[in-house]
Design a protein around this motif. Structure first.
Motif, PDB file in Angstrom:
ATOM      1  N   ARG A  42       0.837  -1.195   0.000  1.00  0.00           N
ATOM      2  CA  ARG A  42       0.000   0.000   0.000  1.00  0.00           C
ATOM      3  C   ARG A  42       0.877   1.252   0.000  1.00  0.00           C
ATOM      4  O   ARG A  42       1.987   1.257   0.529  1.00  0.00           O
ATOM      5  CB  ARG A  42      -0.903   0.028   1.235  1.00  0.00           C
ATOM      6  CG  ARG A  42      -1.866  -1.128   1.286  1.00  0.00           C
ATOM      7  CD  ARG A  42      -2.948  -0.877   0.310  1.00  0.00           C
ATOM      8  NE  ARG A  42      -3.914  -1.977   0.364  1.00  0.00           N
ATOM      9  CZ  ARG A  42      -4.804  -2.174  -0.539  1.00  0.00           C
ATOM     10  NH1 ARG A  42      -4.866  -1.403  -1.594  1.00  0.00           N
ATOM     11  NH2 ARG A  42      -5.654  -3.161  -0.449  1.00  0.00           N
ATOM     12  N   ARG A  48      -2.541   7.955  -0.252  1.00  0.00           N
ATOM     13  CA  ARG A  48      -3.894   7.400  -0.159  1.00  0.00           C
ATOM     14  C   ARG A  48      -4.928   8.503  -0.260  1.00  0.00           C
ATOM     15  O   ARG A  48      -5.924   8.369  -0.966  1.00  0.00           O
ATOM     16  CB  ARG A  48      -4.061   6.636   1.160  1.00  0.00           C
ATOM     17  CG  ARG A  48      -3.646   5.195   1.039  1.00  0.00           C
ATOM     18  CD  ARG A  48      -3.996   4.444   2.293  1.00  0.00           C
ATOM     19  NE  ARG A  48      -2.713   4.022   2.854  1.00  0.00           N
ATOM     20  CZ  ARG A  48      -2.379   4.034   4.109  1.00  0.00           C
ATOM     21  NH1 ARG A  48      -3.232   4.435   5.011  1.00  0.00           N
ATOM     22  NH2 ARG A  48      -1.191   3.657   4.501  1.00  0.00           N
ATOM     23  N   VAL A  49      -4.689   9.604   0.445  1.00  0.00           N
ATOM     24  CA  VAL A  49      -5.626  10.725   0.404  1.00  0.00           C
ATOM     25  C   VAL A  49      -5.692  11.288  -1.007  1.00  0.00           C
ATOM     26  O   VAL A  49      -6.774  11.533  -1.554  1.00  0.00           O
ATOM     27  CB  VAL A  49      -5.204  11.814   1.419  1.00  0.00           C
ATOM     28  CG1 VAL A  49      -6.056  13.056   1.260  1.00  0.00           C
ATOM     29  CG2 VAL A  49      -5.297  11.275   2.841  1.00  0.00           C
ATOM     30  N   LYS A  52      -7.627   8.988  -3.284  1.00  0.00           N
ATOM     31  CA  LYS A  52      -9.080   9.058  -3.103  1.00  0.00           C
ATOM     32  C   LYS A  52      -9.653  10.278  -3.807  1.00  0.00           C
ATOM     33  O   LYS A  52     -10.702  10.206  -4.456  1.00  0.00           O
ATOM     34  CB  LYS A  52      -9.428   9.083  -1.620  1.00  0.00           C
ATOM     35  CG  LYS A  52      -9.217   7.749  -0.929  1.00  0.00           C
ATOM     36  CD  LYS A  52      -9.544   7.839   0.545  1.00  0.00           C
ATOM     37  CE  LYS A  52      -9.249   6.511   1.227  1.00  0.00           C
ATOM     38  NZ  LYS A  52      -9.502   6.568   2.673  1.00  0.00           N
ATOM     39  N   ALA A  55      -9.550   9.676  -7.471  1.00  0.00           N
ATOM     40  CA  ALA A  55     -10.551   8.680  -7.862  1.00  0.00           C
ATOM     41  C   ALA A  55     -11.917   9.330  -7.979  1.00  0.00           C
ATOM     42  O   ALA A  55     -12.691   9.030  -8.905  1.00  0.00           O
ATOM     43  CB  ALA A  55     -10.590   7.545  -6.842  1.00  0.00           C
ATOM     44  N   LYS A  56     -12.231  10.237  -7.055  1.00  0.00           N
ATOM     45  CA  LYS A  56     -13.510  10.945  -7.150  1.00  0.00           C
ATOM     46  C   LYS A  56     -13.555  11.818  -8.398  1.00  0.00           C
ATOM     47  O   LYS A  56     -14.578  11.913  -9.065  1.00  0.00           O
ATOM     48  CB  LYS A  56     -13.747  11.777  -5.894  1.00  0.00           C
ATOM     49  CG  LYS A  56     -14.070  10.934  -4.676  1.00  0.00           C
ATOM     50  CD  LYS A  56     -14.267  11.787  -3.448  1.00  0.00           C
ATOM     51  CE  LYS A  56     -14.505  10.900  -2.227  1.00  0.00           C
ATOM     52  NZ  LYS A  56     -14.613  11.694  -0.994  1.00  0.00           N
TER      53      LYS A  56
END
Length: 128
Positions: A42, A48-49, A52, A55-56
């Motif tokens: 990961r 990660r933030v 996300k 991805a949105k």
């Protein structure tokens, strides 16, 4: 007394798959849509933030359309392939790097010795 026959189970051996059966099975599985498998490792918290958020944005249709227009298929396919790669753990990477460096040093030393030896031989033979 009558002896009872030995009731050991017989081993059942499955028939090996032929090449044709394997090919048919492969074509059946290729007809089903493949999902990309996520890697086991990961990314760090900031990534990660960021992932996300991106991805949105990627689900937002205008950005997706702009991305399809601006990003050539080669880059999109390359990125898709990179996501499928199983990356080495850092410890294994360092171990393999050290092995390559050691091999290069040993091989370089052997070539240097051979060059030095042949240089001496040719100077003795040709210059005298």
């Amino acid at each position: 007394m009558a002896e009872q026959p030995d009731k050991t189970k017989r081993r059942i051996v499955k028939k090996a798959e032929t090449v044709r059966e394997k090919a048919e099975k492969a074509t059946e599985s290729s007809k089903q849509p493949r999902r990309l498998q996520a890697t086991k490792r990961r990314a760090g918290a900031p990534f990660r933030v960021l992932g996300k958020v991106l991805a949105k944005l990627g689900k937002f249709k205008p950005f997706r359309i702009i991305g399809l227009i601006l990003v050539p298929p080669y880059i999109r396919n390359s990125w898709r392939e990179l996501r499928q790669v199983t990356w080495l753990k850092p410890k294994e990477s360092f171990r393999l790097t050290y092995a390559v460096i050691a091999f290069a040093a040993i091989f370089g030393a052997l070539v240097a010795l051979l060059d030095f030896g042949l240089d001496k031989v040719f100077k003795e033979v040709l210059l005298k």
